[in-house]
Structure formats: structure tokens, C-alpha cells
Design a protein around this motif. Sequence first.
Motif, short mmCIF file in Angstrom:
data_model
loop_
_atom_site.label_atom_id
_atom_site.label_comp_id
_atom_site.label_asym_id
_atom_site.label_seq_id
_atom_site.Cartn_x
_atom_site.Cartn_y
_atom_site.Cartn_z
N VAL A 183 10.47 9.97 16.32
CA VAL A 183 9.18 9.31 16.10
C VAL A 183 9.31 7.80 16.23
CG1 VAL A 183 7.35 8.89 14.41
CG2 VAL A 183 8.30 11.18 14.67
N ILE A 184 10.30 7.20 15.59
CA ILE A 184 10.40 5.74 15.59
C ILE A 184 10.80 5.22 16.98
CG2 ILE A 184 12.80 5.41 14.81
CD1 ILE A 184 9.72 3.44 13.56
N ILE A 194 7.33 3.31 9.27
CA ILE A 194 6.84 4.67 9.08
C ILE A 194 7.62 5.36 7.96
CG2 ILE A 194 6.09 4.91 11.47
CD1 ILE A 194 8.59 6.74 11.90
N PHE A 195 7.02 6.43 7.45
CA PHE A 195 7.65 7.29 6.47
C PHE A 195 7.48 8.74 6.92
CE2 PHE A 195 6.30 3.62 3.99
CZ PHE A 195 7.42 3.35 3.22
N LEU A 196 8.42 9.57 6.51
CA LEU A 196 8.21 11.01 6.55
C LEU A 196 7.81 11.41 5.14
CD1 LEU A 196 11.18 12.41 8.69
CD2 LEU A 196 8.91 11.64 9.43
N VAL A 219 3.61 9.19 8.24
CA VAL A 219 2.56 8.28 7.80
C VAL A 219 3.03 6.86 8.04
CG1 VAL A 219 1.55 9.83 6.07
CG2 VAL A 219 3.36 8.27 5.39
N ASN A 220 2.08 6.00 8.40
CA ASN A 220 2.36 4.58 8.56
C ASN A 220 2.37 3.90 7.20
OD1 ASN A 220 2.39 4.87 11.32
ND2 ASN A 220 0.41 3.91 11.65
N PHE A 221 3.10 2.80 7.12
CA PHE A 221 3.11 1.99 5.91
C PHE A 221 1.70 1.52 5.57
CE2 PHE A 221 2.98 -2.12 3.87
CZ PHE A 221 3.79 -1.92 2.77
N GLN A 222 1.38 1.57 4.27
CA GLN A 222 0.18 0.97 3.71
C GLN A 222 0.59 0.16 2.50
OE1 GLN A 222 -2.58 4.11 2.77
NE2 GLN A 222 -3.03 4.54 4.91
#
Length: 190
Positions: A128-129, A79-81, A33-36
Motif C-alpha cells: 500500500v505505501i 497510513i495505518f492498518l 486508513v489515512n492519518f487524521q
Amino acid sequence: MLDKSLPFFDFIMKRPAGSPIPDYPLLDGFHVVNFQLGDELDWAKIETAVGEFTDEDLALKYFTDKFLSVLTETEKRTIFLENSGGQKVATATAWWDFKGDAKVPKLHWVAVLPEFQGLGLGKSLLTVITKRMVELDKNQDFYLHTQTWSSRAVKLYEKFSYFITDEKNIASCKNDHYLDALSVLTKLLK
């Protein structure tokens, strides 16, 4: 986790443009998921848990000062996992820094919660990054700033073609002790 039994030396690693990106797929039950806005609390929790900050308030202040002023970039680059329960368990940022006046892509703030380490999530996170960095910053040399205390991470970075470089002055790292770092890590990374 940081290995503070080692002598501390910070240094720069470089990943040459065009290096292959190893493909480590995510484990079942995890997704990216992207940072929010609001995720800064999770970021602070993860980075504090791995020893990068002494408490979450300091981590949150750092994140707020550094990243929230450029929210649009942070949303694309951090990003996060997340596990199937919605818990954020790892993070990484495709950021940038400066070498003189030149803007250079930089892998930044890679961390996996201690209770989720050893599962291969770090490898997936780097896959991913790194792809995100290529997408955002094209095919340039990438850099990262790390320390001998992160010897386990250094081994992982090497799988992604990063190597300790003698290049100087990437952002705040003068890189004066890269030979000391090499001496400490060469014994561990064999």
C-alpha cells in the motif's frame, strides 16, 4: 522488533524507479486508513511498542515536531492498518528527505505492533505505501534509512527491490558504515 543483539550500523537502502511492486493483499478484517489529527497517539504507541522510542511521550513529541507542522502532507502520506475493531496495528509514511538540495522520496517509520507481527501485515503495508509513494512522488528512486537492528524489516524491504546502497548523505545519514552493515546482514539474510 529490533534485534539489539546485533552490532548497530545505520545505512541507506534504495529502490530503483520502475521496480515492480509486489501485491500482498490485506488479510480479511484489516483495512487502510489515512492519518487524521488525533492519530498521533496511535502512531506513538506503535513506534514505541517496536522499540523505536523509549516511551510514548518522546514518540509523540517527535511526531508533533516533525509532522504536525505539515498536516496536509501528513494526512496524505501517513497510513495505518486498522483491524475490524478499529485498532490501529501498523503504520508507514511516504515521506521525503534531501540529498544535497534535491528532494527525494523516502519510506519512513514502518512498524507493526508486536502482537500482530508474523501475519503478513508488513508485506501488505509495504504494498500500500509503495503504491502511495508512486502516486505522490511519481516514478523516482525511493530511499529509506534503517539499521542492522531491523534485520527482519531489511528482508522485507528487499522483496520490494530495495538494496543497500553506497550513496552518501541522504538527510542525516552519512552512510559511512554501509559495508559494516552489509557484513552483519549478509550472514542473516541468506
